[in-house]
Design a protein around this motif. Structure first.
Motif, PDB file in Angstrom:
ATOM      1  N   PRO A  76       5.375 -10.618   6.614  1.00 13.01           N
ATOM      2  CA  PRO A  76       5.645  -9.833   5.355  1.00 13.01           C
ATOM      3  C   PRO A  76       4.205  -9.193   5.205  1.00 13.01           C
ATOM      4  CG  PRO A  76       5.918 -12.090   4.672  1.00 13.01           C
ATOM      5  CD  PRO A  76       5.698 -12.393   6.150  1.00 13.01           C
ATOM      6  N   GLU A  77       3.182  -9.631   5.567  1.00 11.40           N
ATOM      7  CA  GLU A  77       2.016  -8.781   5.415  1.00 11.40           C
ATOM      8  C   GLU A  77       1.831  -7.550   6.388  1.00 11.40           C
ATOM      9  OE1 GLU A  77      -2.009 -10.749   5.515  1.00 11.40           O
ATOM     10  OE2 GLU A  77      -1.206 -12.368   3.879  1.00 11.40           O
ATOM     11  N   HIS A  78       1.906  -8.156   7.643  1.00 11.88           N
ATOM     12  CA  HIS A  78       1.950  -7.215   8.660  1.00 11.88           C
ATOM     13  C   HIS A  78       3.107  -6.013   8.282  1.00 11.88           C
ATOM     14  CE1 HIS A  78       2.515  -5.994  13.101  1.00 11.88           C
ATOM     15  NE2 HIS A  78       1.610  -5.194  12.528  1.00 11.88           N
ATOM     16  N   TYR A  79       4.208  -6.340   7.696  1.00 11.09           N
ATOM     17  CA  TYR A  79       5.373  -5.432   7.472  1.00 11.09           C
ATOM     18  C   TYR A  79       4.770  -4.576   6.600  1.00 11.09           C
ATOM     19  CZ  TYR A  79       9.821  -3.814   5.497  1.00 11.09           C
ATOM     20  OH  TYR A  79      10.847  -3.244   5.084  1.00 11.09           O
ATOM     21  N   LEU A  80       3.961  -4.987   5.331  1.00 10.54           N
ATOM     22  CA  LEU A  80       3.517  -4.024   4.155  1.00 10.54           C
ATOM     23  C   LEU A  80       2.314  -3.210   4.887  1.00 10.54           C
ATOM     24  CD1 LEU A  80       3.286  -6.369   1.114  1.00 10.54           C
ATOM     25  CD2 LEU A  80       4.971  -4.408   1.663  1.00 10.54           C
ATOM     26  N   GLN A  81       1.574  -3.842   6.098  1.00 13.69           N
ATOM     27  CA  GLN A  81       0.613  -3.030   6.614  1.00 13.69           C
ATOM     28  C   GLN A  81       1.170  -1.794   7.205  1.00 13.69           C
ATOM     29  OE1 GLN A  81      -1.687  -5.605   8.597  1.00 13.69           O
ATOM     30  NE2 GLN A  81      -2.677  -6.609   6.934  1.00 13.69           N
TER      31      GLN A  81
END
Lengths: 465, 659, 93
Positions: free
Chosen positions: B594-599
């Motif tokens: 999810p972090e990568h997704y948000l980035q």
């Protein structure tokens, strides 16, 4: 007995009298110490290989070992490939103000501006060169005259440079030396597109207008102050450059304080006036070098309290590059409006008169560029051939100063005022760096002590060369 | 709101004060407004009232306000300059100790002589460990050492908060110019070490950026949980007159009035959305090329500082004779703030920001609320496979813990993908189940559209559910104008095949031939005309495990071909202006994280630069963090893909050390 | 639709010069647009008054194009910026 360690052949070890003490240093190795006379004597013996009695403290031997480091030979190899410090563009030699000390010949200069295609050719050649040689910093500096009276040229080169940098993955860096006499809107262009702006500003109104009038009736202070304010708020690194004469030397501390409070620049640069016929006719003279050294030191202290860098070019870097701060000898390529490529931004007549040949190439309007490799090599050696500087501890940072004004071929072996102030400022900076601020203050308050240091014929701790 | 500015009056005149940016109608907050503010805190589930000013303790009703805070059970955090009236000191001393914190913003004069300094020291002694110091750095020469001495001398809380003086338009205040950040970072580095020796913790307020610190100092900051770079997401401030602002420096950019329903998180969301597009500006010219920013480790510093670089020069330019204007262009926008003679023409509004379709990732509702608050109506759809395994899609099987809840109550419109590259059975057998499922979803949630890869299935859905918007999936593989023509007006939008994403002419041709909207899939890295495409997407739909990277077998031999893939970096989206009506993100790699997704999402929404290995484009992506310059991208967007005879990509690959 | 004689930059459009180009910001439309260095150069030149011929000549030099191509590039830029609302027709145009 301790065995002495003879001085290494490449070691650059100097000793300078600081009242009753001695500042010993190897500026290339970045080593310095403040010691007494007895320690200096032991150190001399140690460095000349004389065996010392056990009673000599270990610290002298340790200091000797530190000082006795050979210079990491950073002098340019004769055959090293071309590596320009920057590409200089002189959009025009004309100027829009009438400084009383101008030695750029702006008053008599033609109003010719550089052909835009020639400017592009210079930028293209430089970008291509950087890419071919695997360098990525594209540094372009503008000089004058006043570069911003040839705005088409400046804007074309800046935008062309940005386009080339984007295409070729280079990092562009634009720097300009300017008098700051331009309208507010233009200051925003300058602040937005330039990475560094060197703005000539000689301090408070009275002196600034005396030094740098617009014409015979009006000073330029207001315009420059406004530009300084706008540039202070812009993204550019603002460096204020103050020319010091007898008229403002006593006020450097106040000027520094005002500059820091009002404009919050990245740096303030104080340089003394270089005498020329024009300044002489205007009754301007450079300051007494001892007074300047003291005044500069005080200004430097004020600026340190503000957290802002002070600059006196000849004492700025002790990076072991004997080419000094002058662009000549650093492969710099400065393009004049007529297409000549030189290493110096002064007018051709000025350096010819001093017996120098500083042209290194040519650009034609059709875009062809020639750079003379032999001329580049000759200029690389120029800084090494300075008889006056051979035994001076400042040679590694000063490099003999300006090849045209300070150390032209055949110049005397005697220290000039420029040398005196540079030696004093460099010594006080070394003392400061060691935490010996008090020693620096006392030195600069004592004329006799200053003279003893500044006029010492050879600083070398061993045999003079 | 979190901070309640109960007065705009102050008994000091700090040169860096940013409060002057706000012209408040009433200088002191009315008790009724204060009550409303406490109501709002209560409604928002916030347990601490943070009072600031001006100097809050000089409000004539300060004691009453403190009593209200105490009476309603809130903790109190007071921001003060320490020059408190005796009455205020007395009132604060009666406040329950364990619920009171005081932050005194001070300067070296704390050790100076004079009545005011005496009072300040008296306050320090009175509150001791409940009081901690703050200092606002407005000059590169700032000397921080006195703070450590003051903590020891007065027995204060071993905690010091450092702030940067930011510019506040309208206040004409003194602020720290970014050109001095590096020098300040160095000073803070020394200070951190001295503070650590004395057991004093340092906190950094907003606006610090990683590039002002040496690596070692960043390490120290990390140790104490104070990594700089991402703190510019202002908690709103409530002004004495009841207006809410993101923060004083941004008071002129956004603001609203508090009402009886205001909730802190919603206000904050609103400001975040309002400011989102501005966040593309960084404090330095090179912020948008900075790796720290592209990696999501820095947001580009204080927005108010970045906006100092904003320019507007009124200029007019004659229209060249050759300018061929389309009717829409000639009738170009004229907005409400234009001069009246222009507004009278009554032209349509500005081109809206491009909308995005993004993949579902199995995350709790808070995740989607965050996305909604950040990007709001720029998100056109969140797409997910049809639940219940009725029909696979072009994506592998995913976790679905939160899917049901999402479909029922997503704040964002939902899209469903029914786009396996090959249907497992004839359309007539499958269509009824699909339609029934879609109808159910339509009834329970916010279903907006369906993506299909099969023409026949599209026909059946259109027939049964004409109100649902249909999209021809990228897996329909429409790459030629003839195909677009065949598709006709069956679908409302078309996602062109990835095989033409890097071919401007082909894209333009398809866009011209298609009568609906063009949606471009931007972060998919498939190489054009991949030899394994069908098998790959078959495995994607029908394997239990995520499919292997089939293309690797030939890309390992010709790794430079990774540069020819379908990917579009956020910084190059503008090259598709005039072709794309809307954009879509794939979830190939980002769904796992999810972090990568948000980035990735944030980078595309804001146009922040990324390297191609960071966009989550799947196994055909370039594997190195190579900077793709626009010149190269532009060239390969129009090159015609004659890779057999052209060496642009090969050369770029070699020159940038990807070999 | 009548073709405007001049275009201007509306008050709600601002810009920022970045290393990699120029960032346009629309304060009412809440949107941004990144201009490349080439397009950014054109935008910057438009902000200063110059005769059109000189402007086109400068664009041709900056972008390494023939004059005709530079004029076409300028037209393309203007058209795109007008279409997207970054420029608007001047009143009375």
């Amino acid at each position: 007995m301790r065995t002495g360690a003879p001085m290494g052949s490449g070691a650059e070890v100097f000793a300078l009298p600081v009242r009753q003490a001695f500042l010993v240093c190897n500026p290339v190795a970045g080593v310095s110490a403040l010691i007494n006379g007895a320690a200096l004597k032991s150190l001399r013996q140690q460095l000349s290989g004389v065996a010392l009695p056990e009673s000599v403290s270990a610290s002298v031997a340790e200091l000797a070992a530190l000082l006795n480091q050979a210079a990491p030979c950073s002098q340019r190899q004769d055959q090293a490939p071309l590596h320009p410090q920057f590409l200089g563009i002189l959009p025009t030699r004309a100027c829009n103000i009438a400084c009383r000390y101008c030695d750029f010949g702006a008053g008599a200069a033609s109003h010719r501006t550089m052909d835009l295609r020639m400017a592009r050719a210079a930028a293209d050649w430089y970008a291509g060169f950087l890419q071919r040689s695997g360098q990525d910093l594209m540094e372009i500096h503008f000089f004058g005259g006043e570069p911003f009276i040839a705005r088409d040229v400046v804007e074309t080169v800046v935008h062309r440079g940005r386009v080339l940098a984007a295409r070729n993955n280079l990092t562009p860096h634009f720097e300009v030396s300017t008098n700051g006499v331009f309208e507010a809107d233009y200051a925003r262009f300058v602040g937005d597109y330039f990475d560094a702006v060197i703005l000539s500003f000689d301090g408070f109104r009275e002196v600034h207008d005396l030094h740098r009038p617009m014409d015979s009736r009006r000073g330029s202070f207001e315009e420059v102050r406004q530009s300084a304010m706008l540039l202070a708020g812009s993204p550019a690194e603002l460096c204020l450059r103050c020319c010091v004469t007898t008229a403002n030397v006593d006020a450097l501390e106040e000027i520094a304080d005002w500059f820091c409070r009002e404009f919050r620049p990245a740096a303030v640069n104080f340089e003394t006036l270089s005498m020329n016929a024009k300044s002489q006719a205007a009754g301007l003279s450079p300051p007494d070098p001892y007074v300047f050294a003291r005044s500069y030191y005080q200004a430097r202290k004020v600026m340190q309290r503000h957290g802002i860098r002070s600059v006196y070019a000849a004492a700025q870097s002790m990076d072991g590059n004997c080419a000094g701060f002058c662009p000549v000898g650093r492969d710099t390529l400065i393009v004049s409006p007529d297409g000549r490529i030189s290493s110096c931004y002064l007018p051709q007549a000025a350096w010819r008169q001093a017996g120098l040949a500083l042209d290194v190439g040519r650009i034609s309007a059709d875009g062809s560029v020639t750079v003379d490799a032999d001329a580049i090599l000759r200029l690389r050696r120029l800084a090494e051939d300075k008889p006056r500087c051979i035994n001076c501890f400042c040679r590694w940072s000063c490099g003999g100063g300006c090849h045209v004004s300070h150390t032209p071929p055949g110049s005397s072996l005697q220290y000039q005022d420029y040398c005196i102030q540079t030696r004093l400022i460099s010594a006080s900076m070394l003392l400061d760096a060691m935490g010996e601020e008090q020693a620096a203050r006392v030195l600069l308050a004592d004329r006799q002590a200053m003279e003893a240091l500044a006029l010492q014929r050879s600083d070398r701790i061993g045999v003079s060369r | 709101m979190t901070n309640i500015a109960i007065t705009s009056q102050c008994n000091r005149s700090c040169r860096y004060c940013f409060a002057g940016s706000v012209a408040s109608e009433s200088q002191h907050m009315d008790p009724a407004v204060f009550e409303q503010a406490l109501d709002c805190l209560h409604r928002s589930g916030i347990t601490q009232a943070r009072l600031l000013g001006g100097e809050p303790t000089i409000h004539p009703r300060f004691s009453d306000f403190v009593s209200a805070v105490e009476g309603r059970g809130f903790d109190l955090l007071l921001f003060s300059n320490g020059r408190m009236p005796r009455k205020s000191i007395d009132r604060l001393r009666r406040f329950p100790e364990d619920r009171l914190s005081i932050l005194i913003n001070t300067d070296p004069l704390i050790f100076g002589k004079g009545k005011n300094q005496d009072r300040l020291r008296q306050v320090c002694r009175a509150f001791g460990p409940r009081l901690h110091l703050g200092y606002t750095i407005d000059s590169p020469g700032a000397d921080l050492g006195f703070l450590l001495d003051a903590v020891s001398a007065f027995g204060l809380a071993p905690q010091i908060r450092l702030g940067i003086a930011h510019p506040s338009p309208g206040a004409e205040n003194f602020f720290l110019h970014p050109r001095h950040y590096l020098a300040v970072g160095e000073r803070i580095g020394h200070f951190l070490r001295r503070a650590r020796k004395r057991g004093i913790r340092i906190e950094l307020d907003c606006g610090f950026v990683p590039c002002m610190f040496a690596e070692a100092d960043l390490g120290l900051l990390q140790e104490i949980g104070q990594l700089p770079g991402l703190r510019c997401n202002p908690l709103p401030d409530l002004l004495p007159d009841g207006r809410l602002i993101p923060c004083y420096p941004l008071a002129r950019v956004a603001g609203m009035n508090m009402d009886a329903d205001s909730r802190c998180a919603e206000v904050q969301d609103l400001f975040t959305r309002k400011l989102a597009h501005l966040r593309q500006a960084g404090i330095f010219r090179c912020c948008n090329d900075c790796i720290l920013r592209s990696e999501g480790r820095c947001s580009g510093g204080c927005l108010a500082v970045a906006l100092q670089r904003l320019r507007h020069v009124p200029f007019a330019v004659p229209v060249p004779g050759r300018l061929a204007l389309s009717p829409q262009a000639a009738a170009s926008p004229c907005r409400g703030d234009e001069p009246s003679d222009c507004a009278a023409v009554g032209r349509p509004g500005p081109a809206p920001p491009i909308s995005w379709t993004i993949p579902y990732i199995d995350q709790p509702p808070s995740f989607w609320k965050q996305i909604y608050s950040l990007y709001g109506n720029r998100i056109q759809e969140v797409y997910c496979p049809l639940p219940g395994m009725v029909l696979p899609s072009g994506r592998p099987v995913q976790a679905s813990r939160y899917l049901d809840g999402f479909l029922r109550s997503s704040p964002l419109p939902v899209g469903i993908i029914v786009n396996p590259v090959i249907l497992p059975q004839p359309v007539d057998r499958i269509a009824p189940f699909v339609i029934e499922k879609l109808r159910n979803l339509q009834n329970i949630g916010n279903l907006q559209g369906v993506s299909v890869a099969d023409y026949g299935l599209a026909l059946r859905i259109k027939e049964a559910l004409p109100e649902i918007s249909l999209t021809a999936s990228v897996l329909m593989d429409v790459a030629k104008p003839q195909q677009a023509l065949l598709l006709g007006n069956l679908c409302d939008r078309l996602v062109p095949s990835t095989r033409i994403m890097r071919d401007k002419r082909a894209l333009q041709a398809v866009a011209e031939a298609f009568c609906g909207r063009i949606r471009l899939l931007v972060n998919e890295a498939c190489v054009p005309d991949c030899l394994c495409r069908t098998q790959h997407f078959y495995e994607m739909a029908y394997s239990v495990d995520p499919p292997l990277s089939l293309c690797r077998r030939f890309l390992d031999r010709r790794p430079w071909m990774r540069l020819t893939g379908a990917w579009v970096l956020p910084q190059h989206l503008h090259l598709f202006d005039g072709i794309a009506d809307e954009m879509k993100l794939a979830g190939r790699a980002t769904l796992q994280n999810p972090e990568h997704y948000l980035q990735v999402l944030d980078a595309y929404m804001t146009g922040s630069p990324l390297t191609p290995d960071r966009i989550g484009g799947g196994p055909a992506s370039p594997l190195h963090p190579v900077k793709i310059d626009e010149g190269f991208y532009r060239a390969t967007f129009t090159c015609g893909k004659r890779c057999d005879s052209c060496s642009i990509c090969r050369d770029y690959f070699d020159q940038h050390g990807m070999g | 639709m009548k073709k405007p004689k001049a275009l201007r930059c509306p008050e709600h459009i601002s810009w920022i010069v970045d290393c990699g180009g120029l960032l346009l910001l629309d304060f009412t439309g809440n949107r941004t647009k990144i201009l490349s260095c080439s397009e950014g150069a054109v935008w910057d030149l438009l902000t200063r008054n110059r005769p059109e011929k000189l402007r086109i000549f400068m664009i041709s030099v900056i972008l390494g194009m023939e004059m005709d191509d530079a004029a076409a590039f300028l037209s393309d830029c203007l058209e795109s910026w007008l279409r997207d609302g970054w420029l608007i027709p001047c009143e009375g145009a």
